[in-house]
Design a protein around this motif. Sequence first.
Motif, PDB file in Angstrom:
ATOM      1  N   ALA A   1       0.873  -1.174   0.000  1.00 11.01           N
ATOM      2  CA  ALA A   1       0.000   0.000   0.000  1.00 11.01           C
ATOM      3  C   ALA A   1       0.912   1.226   0.000  1.00 11.01           C
ATOM      4  O   ALA A   1       2.014   1.187   0.551  1.00 11.01           O
ATOM      5  N   ALA A   2       0.462   2.297  -0.627  1.00  9.75           N
ATOM      6  CA  ALA A   2       1.265   3.521  -0.689  1.00  9.75           C
ATOM      7  C   ALA A   2       0.400   4.722  -0.363  1.00  9.75           C
ATOM      8  O   ALA A   2      -0.821   4.697  -0.560  1.00  9.75           O
ATOM      9  N   VAL A   3       1.050   5.761   0.136  1.00  9.86           N
ATOM     10  CA  VAL A   3       0.391   7.044   0.330  1.00  9.86           C
ATOM     11  C   VAL A   3       1.298   8.114  -0.265  1.00  9.86           C
ATOM     12  O   VAL A   3       2.493   8.151   0.008  1.00  9.86           O
ATOM     13  N   VAL A   4       0.704   8.932  -1.146  1.00 11.27           N
ATOM     14  CA  VAL A   4       1.433  10.009  -1.802  1.00 11.27           C
ATOM     15  C   VAL A   4       0.738  11.322  -1.475  1.00 11.27           C
ATOM     16  O   VAL A   4      -0.457  11.350  -1.207  1.00 11.27           O
ATOM     17  N   GLN A   5       1.502  12.408  -1.480  1.00 10.42           N
ATOM     18  CA  GLN A   5       0.897  13.699  -1.193  1.00 10.42           C
ATOM     19  C   GLN A   5       0.266  14.266  -2.456  1.00 10.42           C
ATOM     20  O   GLN A   5       0.858  14.231  -3.527  1.00 10.42           O
ATOM     21  N   ARG A   6      -0.964  14.762  -2.290  1.00  4.73           N
ATOM     22  CA  ARG A   6      -1.662  15.458  -3.371  1.00  4.73           C
ATOM     23  C   ARG A   6      -2.217  16.763  -2.820  1.00  4.73           C
ATOM     24  O   ARG A   6      -2.543  16.859  -1.642  1.00  4.73           O
ATOM     25  N   SER A   7      -2.324  17.742  -3.679  1.00  6.00           N
ATOM     26  CA  SER A   7      -2.891  19.032  -3.308  1.00  6.00           C
ATOM     27  C   SER A   7      -4.380  19.004  -3.618  1.00  6.00           C
ATOM     28  O   SER A   7      -4.778  18.923  -4.781  1.00  6.00           O
ATOM     29  N   ILE A   8      -5.190  19.021  -2.569  1.00 10.03           N
ATOM     30  CA  ILE A   8      -6.650  18.985  -2.723  1.00 10.03           C
ATOM     31  C   ILE A   8      -7.234  20.123  -1.896  1.00 10.03           C
ATOM     32  O   ILE A   8      -6.944  20.243  -0.704  1.00 10.03           O
ATOM     33  N   ALA A   9      -8.035  20.957  -2.545  1.00  7.96           N
ATOM     34  CA  ALA A   9      -8.686  22.059  -1.845  1.00  7.96           C
ATOM     35  C   ALA A   9     -10.038  21.592  -1.327  1.00  7.96           C
ATOM     36  O   ALA A   9     -10.788  20.915  -2.028  1.00  7.96           O
ATOM     37  N   HIS A  10     -10.319  21.976  -0.089  1.00  4.69           N
ATOM     38  CA  HIS A  10     -11.618  21.686   0.526  1.00  4.69           C
ATOM     39  C   HIS A  10     -12.335  23.014   0.724  1.00  4.69           C
ATOM     40  O   HIS A  10     -11.852  23.881   1.449  1.00  4.69           O
ATOM     41  N   ASN A  11     -13.463  23.169   0.024  1.00  2.00           N
ATOM     42  CA  ASN A  11     -14.225  24.420   0.089  1.00  2.00           C
ATOM     43  C   ASN A  11     -13.328  25.635  -0.138  1.00  2.00           C
ATOM     44  O   ASN A  11     -13.414  26.633   0.577  1.00  2.00           O
ATOM     45  N   GLY A  12     -12.424  25.528  -1.114  1.00  4.37           N
ATOM     46  CA  GLY A  12     -11.547  26.635  -1.485  1.00  4.37           C
ATOM     47  C   GLY A  12     -10.263  26.751  -0.696  1.00  4.37           C
ATOM     48  O   GLY A  12      -9.419  27.585  -1.010  1.00  4.37           O
ATOM     49  N   ARG A  13     -10.086  25.936   0.322  1.00 10.14           N
ATOM     50  CA  ARG A  13      -8.879  26.002   1.162  1.00 10.14           C
ATOM     51  C   ARG A  13      -7.917  24.881   0.763  1.00 10.14           C
ATOM     52  O   ARG A  13      -8.259  23.706   0.877  1.00 10.14           O
ATOM     53  N   PRO A  14      -6.700  25.230   0.279  1.00  9.62           N
ATOM     54  CA  PRO A  14      -5.755  24.179  -0.129  1.00  9.62           C
ATOM     55  C   PRO A  14      -5.239  23.389   1.071  1.00  9.62           C
ATOM     56  O   PRO A  14      -4.893  23.964   2.107  1.00  9.62           O
ATOM     57  N   LEU A  15      -5.224  22.066   0.913  1.00 11.16           N
ATOM     58  CA  LEU A  15      -4.771  21.174   1.978  1.00 11.16           C
ATOM     59  C   LEU A  15      -3.809  20.132   1.406  1.00 11.16           C
ATOM     60  O   LEU A  15      -3.829  19.839   0.219  1.00 11.16           O
ATOM     61  N   ARG A  16      -2.982  19.565   2.295  1.00 12.09           N
ATOM     62  CA  ARG A  16      -2.097  18.452   1.936  1.00 12.09           C
ATOM     63  C   ARG A  16      -2.840  17.157   2.204  1.00 12.09           C
ATOM     64  O   ARG A  16      -3.088  16.797   3.346  1.00 12.09           O
ATOM     65  N   ALA A  17      -3.178  16.466   1.140  1.00 11.62           N
ATOM     66  CA  ALA A  17      -3.891  15.196   1.292  1.00 11.62           C
ATOM     67  C   ALA A  17      -2.911  14.043   1.155  1.00 11.62           C
ATOM     68  O   ALA A  17      -2.071  14.030   0.255  1.00 11.62           O
ATOM     69  N   GLY A  18      -3.034  13.068   2.028  1.00 12.37           N
ATOM     70  CA  GLY A  18      -2.332  11.806   1.877  1.00 12.37           C
ATOM     71  C   GLY A  18      -3.234  10.904   1.061  1.00 12.37           C
ATOM     72  O   GLY A  18      -4.287  10.468   1.541  1.00 12.37           O
ATOM     73  N   TYR A  19      -2.872  10.676  -0.201  1.00 15.92           N
ATOM     74  CA  TYR A  19      -3.726   9.928  -1.113  1.00 15.92           C
ATOM     75  C   TYR A  19      -3.235   8.492  -1.195  1.00 15.92           C
ATOM     76  O   TYR A  19      -2.077   8.240  -1.521  1.00 15.92           O
ATOM     77  N   VAL A  20      -4.101   7.548  -0.872  1.00 17.77           N
ATOM     78  CA  VAL A  20      -3.746   6.130  -0.806  1.00 17.77           C
ATOM     79  C   VAL A  20      -3.849   5.509  -2.195  1.00 17.77           C
ATOM     80  O   VAL A  20      -4.836   5.706  -2.901  1.00 17.77           O
ATOM     81  N   GLU A  21      -2.828   4.747  -2.549  1.00 18.05           N
ATOM     82  CA  GLU A  21      -2.753   4.090  -3.856  1.00 18.05           C
ATOM     83  C   GLU A  21      -2.249   2.659  -3.680  1.00 18.05           C
ATOM     84  O   GLU A  21      -1.525   2.356  -2.735  1.00 18.05           O
ATOM     85  N   GLY A  22      -2.600   1.797  -4.615  1.00 18.33           N
ATOM     86  CA  GLY A  22      -1.994   0.482  -4.737  1.00 18.33           C
ATOM     87  C   GLY A  22      -2.107  -0.421  -3.523  1.00 18.33           C
ATOM     88  O   GLY A  22      -1.130  -1.053  -3.129  1.00 18.33           O
ATOM     89  N   VAL A  23      -3.295  -0.507  -2.936  1.00 13.08           N
ATOM     90  CA  VAL A  23      -3.497  -1.394  -1.787  1.00 13.08           C
ATOM     91  C   VAL A  23      -3.833  -2.787  -2.314  1.00 13.08           C
ATOM     92  O   VAL A  23      -4.822  -2.967  -3.024  1.00 13.08           O
TER      93      VAL A  23
END
Length: 174
Positions: free
Chosen positions: A56-78
């Motif tokens: 399993a992997a987690v990569v950082q992605r830039s995802i805005a929530h209601n206009g506010r940019p956040l650092r998301a840990g996006y899970v891949e390849g489980v």
Amino acid sequence: MIRTLHTCALDNATLRAARALLEDAFDGELTPEDWEHCLGGMHALAWDGDELVGHAAVVQRSIAHNGRPLRAGYVEGVAVRADRRRQGIAGELMGELEEIIRRAHDFGALGSSDEGLPFYTARGWKPWRGALRILTPDGVEDTPDELGWILVFGGELDLDGELLCADWRDGDVW
């Protein structure tokens, strides 16, 4: 045994073994883009002696929530090797990634399969109910077909709000 390492710390043999495990687990439907999405972050690897049995992997992605940019840990390849499923390995892998998400990211996100939904929701991942959008080279596009399949973990999020993924990528954007 679970080992957690960044992509840069994985040798070529381990990377080949992880990719082969994912290709087998996803019945040959792992695209080159799917594999690329797994790279550049942290990998949780389940070993039985010298054999890789889970990834399993987690990569950082830039995802805005209601206009506010956040650092998301996006899970891949489980994935867990077919003969080792239903033995708690996926739970151990996700436990490692969830701790990384808690410590290094504002929240976690992932795109689930039909089979994965009960597993993730039982761990506290919540289906996103609001608008899902992606920033493409041509501008912002809605991705309504992803509703119900994008799950989030942690953070203080309005599940009925907007998520805008601000980092375009080839293949599946979510």
